[in-house]
Design an enzyme around this catalytic site. Structure first.
Site, PDB file in Angstrom:
ATOM      1  CE  LYS A 284       0.150   3.288   4.685  1.00 22.61           C
ATOM      2  NZ  LYS A 284       0.208   3.370   6.120  1.00 22.61           N
TER       3      LYS A 284
ATOM      4  N   GLY B 110       2.933   2.139  10.528  1.00 24.04           N
ATOM      5  CA  GLY B 110       3.926   3.200  10.361  1.00 24.04           C
ATOM      6  C   GLY B 110       4.678   3.516  11.642  1.00 24.04           C
TER       7      GLY B 110
ATOM      8  CB  SER C 110       5.452  -2.069  11.643  1.00 22.20           C
ATOM      9  OG  SER C 110       5.112  -0.733  11.927  1.00 22.20           O
TER      10      SER C 110
ATOM     11  CG  HIS D  62      -5.613   2.114   5.324  1.00 21.59           C
ATOM     12  ND1 HIS D  62      -5.095   3.041   6.195  1.00 21.59           N
ATOM     13  CD2 HIS D  62      -4.645   1.168   5.165  1.00 21.59           C
ATOM     14  CE1 HIS D  62      -3.876   2.670   6.533  1.00 21.59           C
ATOM     15  NE2 HIS D  62      -3.574   1.544   5.913  1.00 21.59           N
TER      16      HIS D  62
ATOM     17  CD  GLU E 111      -3.482  -2.546   7.289  1.00 19.92           C
ATOM     18  OE1 GLU E 111      -2.529  -3.087   6.743  1.00 19.92           O
ATOM     19  OE2 GLU E 111      -3.703  -1.327   7.236  1.00 19.92           O
TER      20      GLU E 111
ATOM     21  CD  GLU F  70      -2.561   5.584   6.777  1.00 20.64           C
ATOM     22  OE1 GLU F  70      -2.599   5.598   5.536  1.00 20.64           O
ATOM     23  OE2 GLU F  70      -1.641   5.047   7.423  1.00 20.64           O
TER      24      GLU F  70
ATOM     25  CG  ASN G 257      -1.698   1.233   1.438  1.00 19.28           C
ATOM     26  OD1 ASN G 257      -1.839   2.030   0.516  1.00 19.28           O
ATOM     27  ND2 ASN G 257      -2.233   1.425   2.635  1.00 19.28           N
TER      28      ASN G 257
END
Ligand code: PGA
Length: 252
Positions: A11, A173, A213, A95, A167, A97, A9
């Site tokens: 992003k 991250g 991660s 996701h 996730e 985010e 991904n």
């Protein structure tokens, strides 16, 4: 037998030129798709160039998001119908985010899952878990409700093709991967929820991924877990060499 799924991904990273160069770098080096399926999710700005460059490759091309209507007066949105027409096969939905910065609710995510199936796109549905949820007593019901709501009114013929990713946003991250037990537990919970909604057989067909991660040092251990059928990697998918290491984990 389920084929493991290794997805990147990107992003909002890289440029069109870098995206194309990445595909050139991995060409001919990906595993046999009968052994491992590989996929990159990228910005809609890159997809057309990537699809052109990807001819002859087994890499699957995914969008990172789409809207829940096929077309209309929705300024700035990405049409799932147009994604399918251009040759995109997968789309990430929900996701963490998107949930966090764009206020995507379970209801919106469910509409997007319907839109994906309606347009022949395979949804990669992300199930989030924040640290405060993790530490709270309603942690399990939170994961269960995200999966249940995402799959509302999705029939079994469609549900068997869905890909779901556990996730935990506290691991995204952050360099702080969930332990293998935590990752397995989250994926197991997702699979059990699908079994309760449909059947054990269907749940066993669905691929459940771990994301947060993941890198080529920890992927082997994560992928060895019973309920983990693949990974969704952010940072580790940005460089072709580290993506290739992830993609070829079974060949080691
Ligand atoms: P990360 O991102 O691998 O950089 O933690 C994962 C994701 O957001 O899908």
């Amino acid at each position: 037998m389920k084929i493991p799924f290794v997805a990147g991904n990107w992003k909002m990273n890289l440029s069109v030129d870098e995206a194309v160069k990445f595909l050139q770098d991995i060409k001919g080096k990906l595993p046999d798709p009968k052994v491992t399926e590989t996929c990159i999710a990228a910005s809609p700005l890159f997809l057309e160039s990537m699809i052109q460059e990807n001819v002859g490759s087994s890499l699957l091309i995914s969008a990172e998001n789409c809207f829940y209507e096929d077309e209309g007066a929705y300024t700035g949105e990405t049409s799932p119908k147009a994604l399918h027409e251009m040759g995109v096969t997968h789309v990430i939905i929900g996701h963490s985010e998107r949930r966090k910065y764009f206020n995507e609710t379970d209801d919106i995510i469910n509409k997007k899952v319907h839109a994906a199936f309606r347009n022949h796109l395979t949804p990669i549905v992300c199930c989030d878990e924040t640290m405060s949820r993790r530490e709270s007593s309603d942690r399990i019901s939170w994961v269960v409700s995200q999966v249940t709501n995402a799959l509302k009114s999705i029939d079994p013929q469609q549900a068997q093709h869905i890909i779901v990713a556990y996730e935990p946003s506290w691991a995204i991250g952050s360099g702080k991967t969930a332990s293998t037990d935590e990752a397995e537990e989250g994926c197991y919970l997702i699979r059990q929820t699908i079994a309760d909604l449909y059947s054990d057989d269907l749940a066993n067909q669905v691929r459940v991924l771990y994301g947060g991660s993941v890198n080529d040092d920890n992927a082997d251990e994560i992928l060895a877990q019973t309920d983990i059928d693949g990974v969704l990697a952010g940072g580790a998918s940005l460089k072709s060499d580290s993506f290739l290491k992830l993609a070829n984990f079974l060949q080691k």
